[in-house]
Design an enzyme around this catalytic site. Structure first.
Site, PDB file in Angstrom:
ATOM      1  N   CYS A 260       0.802  -1.237   0.000  1.00  0.00           N
ATOM      2  CA  CYS A 260       0.000   0.000   0.000  1.00  0.00           C
ATOM      3  C   CYS A 260       0.827   1.274   0.000  1.00  0.00           C
ATOM      4  O   CYS A 260       0.790   2.036  -0.962  1.00  0.00           O
ATOM      5  CB  CYS A 260      -0.967  -0.004   1.176  1.00  0.00           C
ATOM      6  N   LYS A 320       5.442  -6.660   7.697  1.00  0.00           N
ATOM      7  CA  LYS A 320       5.073  -6.173   9.030  1.00  0.00           C
ATOM      8  C   LYS A 320       4.608  -7.384   9.836  1.00  0.00           C
ATOM      9  O   LYS A 320       4.546  -8.491   9.295  1.00  0.00           O
ATOM     10  CB  LYS A 320       3.959  -5.133   8.945  1.00  0.00           C
TER      11      LYS A 320
HETATM   12  C1  UGA Z   1      -1.876   0.706   5.317  1.00  0.00           C
HETATM   13  C2  UGA Z   1      -2.718   1.685   6.158  1.00  0.00           C
HETATM   14  O1  UGA Z   1      -2.245   1.724   7.504  1.00  0.00           O
HETATM   15  C3  UGA Z   1      -4.197   1.275   6.134  1.00  0.00           C
HETATM   16  O2  UGA Z   1      -4.970   2.254   6.816  1.00  0.00           O
HETATM   17  C4  UGA Z   1      -4.652   1.172   4.674  1.00  0.00           C
HETATM   18  O3  UGA Z   1      -6.006   0.736   4.605  1.00  0.00           O
HETATM   19  C5  UGA Z   1      -3.775   0.163   3.951  1.00  0.00           C
HETATM   20  O4  UGA Z   1      -2.402   0.611   4.010  1.00  0.00           O
HETATM   21  C6  UGA Z   1      -4.233   0.076   2.522  1.00  0.00           C
HETATM   22  O5  UGA Z   1      -4.139   1.075   1.803  1.00  0.00           O
HETATM   23  O6  UGA Z   1      -4.808  -0.946   2.131  1.00  0.00           O
HETATM   24  P1  UGA Z   1      -0.824  -1.725   5.756  1.00  0.00           P
HETATM   25  O7  UGA Z   1       0.061  -1.398   4.588  1.00  0.00           O
HETATM   26  O8  UGA Z   1      -1.569  -3.013   5.756  1.00  0.00           O
HETATM   27  O9  UGA Z   1      -1.933  -0.564   5.969  1.00  0.00           O
HETATM   28  O10 UGA Z   1       0.070  -1.732   7.100  1.00  0.00           O
HETATM   29  P2  UGA Z   1       0.605  -0.609   8.115  1.00  0.00           P
HETATM   30  O11 UGA Z   1       0.287  -1.043   9.478  1.00  0.00           O
HETATM   31  O12 UGA Z   1       0.141   0.739   7.715  1.00  0.00           O
HETATM   32  O13 UGA Z   1       2.200  -0.704   7.909  1.00  0.00           O
HETATM   33  C7  UGA Z   1       2.826  -0.288   6.684  1.00  0.00           C
HETATM   34  C8  UGA Z   1       4.333  -0.310   6.833  1.00  0.00           C
HETATM   35  O14 UGA Z   1       4.774   0.726   7.721  1.00  0.00           O
HETATM   36  C9  UGA Z   1       4.898  -1.608   7.427  1.00  0.00           C
HETATM   37  O15 UGA Z   1       6.083  -1.959   6.732  1.00  0.00           O
HETATM   38  C10 UGA Z   1       5.193  -1.254   8.863  1.00  0.00           C
HETATM   39  O16 UGA Z   1       6.205  -2.039   9.428  1.00  0.00           O
HETATM   40  C11 UGA Z   1       5.638   0.199   8.727  1.00  0.00           C
HETATM   41  N1  UGA Z   1       5.475   1.027   9.942  1.00  0.00           N
HETATM   42  C12 UGA Z   1       4.249   1.235  10.463  1.00  0.00           C
HETATM   43  C13 UGA Z   1       6.598   1.609  10.520  1.00  0.00           C
HETATM   44  O17 UGA Z   1       7.740   1.444  10.044  1.00  0.00           O
HETATM   45  N2  UGA Z   1       6.429   2.399  11.630  1.00  0.00           N
HETATM   46  C14 UGA Z   1       5.199   2.637  12.166  1.00  0.00           C
HETATM   47  O18 UGA Z   1       5.123   3.378  13.184  1.00  0.00           O
HETATM   48  C15 UGA Z   1       4.088   2.028  11.587  1.00  0.00           C
END
Ligand code: UGA
Length: 429
Positions: A260, A320
């Site tokens: 995403c 993640k």
């Molecule tokens: C993301 C959004 O959070 C959702 O709201 C959205 O619906 C989704 O994309 C989408 O468009 O379908 P997602 O990609 O599943 O969700 O996962 P996240 O929890 O957002 O994590 C994304 C990445 O950021 C991961 O690699 C995670 O490890 C990283 N991350 C997240 C960080 O490095 N630091 C943080 O504080 C949070």
């Protein structure tokens, strides 16, 4: 209500299962016949906590069913959700061919008024194109409404996010479909905001870009912390207590990945460019994210010097925690970078090993996380799985030829790790 969802990927399948769970009758359509057979037989193609139970339960009550016939799905429901992939093109723009094809299929099957809801992440103005397409290909010349209803679920927490949404966004061009959309979401007790279609589509890209920006921001802060001896975790806690900022998505890391954020950032930059605006801020978000990986690899090479013929253990392959999804995973990229430098890898992930096998060659897959460090020169943590916090650190320390641990997800306390005898390097602490 009777609902049809076209596409059984992360969004479609979880949405279908949750809609059925709250009492709707849901038909999930997918053109992949093998996937439909798997789902009919109780199999789940992805790992998502709570999903399997939800699907089984609702299939057995008869509220959730699967088919490969779009026409059948359209015929039996009044509200049709589109949840098909919108993958990136080589130039960062979005491939909308699946959306266009489904719009034509729906149009061809319509014999009465339908509400067609786009749930896939799409560029602003896609709704208008979908409406134009349906009008063009609908031989029956019946009335319909197109609605934009973006999804905000996170992989790994998808069921939870869907059952308890912060908000439901409904983009419309007339009031006619609003009542039906409110009925669909009534059981979720969430605020529903009704906007025009373009605004709804923009809310999705603007939200994902902002969350990615938040991560890049704290990652940039982590660089300053590394240079000054400050602690990014404490900085994030202090910032996050300001309600205007908030603590969530301020976890410094080796960078964000997944299907995403990287894709949506590129798409949003491209959309802005096509509209005549240079979204430099988001280009910087991308740059910080790329640099963050470079900096982490440099931390490893600065310490281990030459990686050729070194053995490195890697914990985490998914992009993640709580998922088996390895698409655009920073962990996989890290493995590739270490291999390029000549390191031999022993790797483990609680759920993503099968999917990682297709991407990672010449690595040793280890079933037990506590055995990964065996004979390694260093251990690296690449994914924020909660269970890695329960690692048998004493055993790991003894198993490593030298007790060096690189933590790309800040899972451990630096002082404690030092006390345990580790050379411990994390992000911005
Ligand atoms: C993301 C959004 O959070 C959702 O709201 C959205 O619906 C989704 O994309 C989408 O468009 O379908 P997602 O990609 O599943 O969700 O996962 P996240 O929890 O957002 O994590 C994304 C990445 O950021 C991961 O690699 C995670 O490890 C990283 N991350 C997240 C960080 O490095 N630091 C943080 O504080 C949070």
């Amino acid at each position: 209500m009777k609902l049809t969802i076209i596409g059984t990927g992360y969004v479609g399948l979880v949405t279908g299962a949750c809609f059925a769970e709250v009492g709707h009758h849901v038909i999930c359509v997918d053109n992949d016949a093998a996937k439909v057979e798997l789902l009919k037989g109780g199999g789940i193609p992805i790992y998502e906590p709570g999903l399997e139970e939800l699907v089984k339960k609702n299939v057995s009550t008869g509220r959730l069913s699967f088919t490969s016939s779009t026409a059948g799905g359209v015929e039996q429901s009044d509200v049709i959700f589109i949840a098909v992939p919108t993958p990136p093109l080589a130039d960062g723009a979005v491939d909308l061919s699946f959306i266009e094809k489904v719009a034509r299929e729906i149009a061809g099957a319509m014999t009465g008024y339908k509400v067609i809801v786009d749930k896939s992440t799409v560029p602003v103005r896609t709704g208008a194109k979908v409406a134009e397409t349906i009008k063009r290909y609908c031989k029956a010349r019946v009335d319909f409404d197109v609605v934009s209803n973006p999804e905000f679920l996170r992989e790994g927490f998808a069921v939870e996010d869907l059952m308890k949404p912060d908000r439901v966004v409904v983009g419309v061009r007339s009031q006619r479909p609003v009542q039906a959309m409110k009925e669909v979401y009534a059981p979720f007790n969430a605020p529903v905001i009704v906007t025009d279609i373009n605004s709804a589509e923009l809310i999705k890209h603007a939200s994902n870009s902002f969350l990615a920006l938040k991560i890049s921001y704290i990652n940039a802060i982590s660089v300053v912390c590394d240079a000054t001896g400050a602690n990014v975790h404490e900085v994030a806690a202090g910032m996050g207590m300001d309600a205007r900022i908030g603590r969530r998505f301020l976890d410094a890391s080796l960078g964000f990945g997944g299907s995403c954020f990287p894709k949506d950032l590129s798409a949003f930059i491209k959309i802005a460019e096509q509209l005549g605006y240079d979204f430099g801020l988001l280009k910087e978000v991308q740059r910080i994210n790329t640099d963050q990986m470079d900096r982490f690899v440099k931390k490893i090479t600065d310490t281990l010097w030459v990686l050729k013929d070194k053995k490195i253990g890697v914990l985490g392959l998914a992009f993640k925690q709580n998922t088996d999804d390895v698409r655009m995973s920073p962990a996989i990229e890290l493995c590739a970078r270490l291999q390029k430098e000549g390191a031999a890898l022993r790797v483990h992930d609680p759920k993503a090993m099968d999917k990682a096998r297709a991407l990672l060659k010449d690595v040793t897959f280890v079933e037990d996380m506590n055995e990964v460090a065996e004979g390694c020169d260093a251990l690296v943590i690449a994914t924020e799985w909660e269970e890695f916090k329960k690692l048998d650190l004493e055993r790991v320390r003894k198993a490593l030829s030298h007790p060096i641990l690189f933590d790309g997800r800040n899972l451990f306390d630096p002082a404690e790790m030092e006390h345990l005898g580790f050379i411990y390097k994390s992000i911005g602490r």
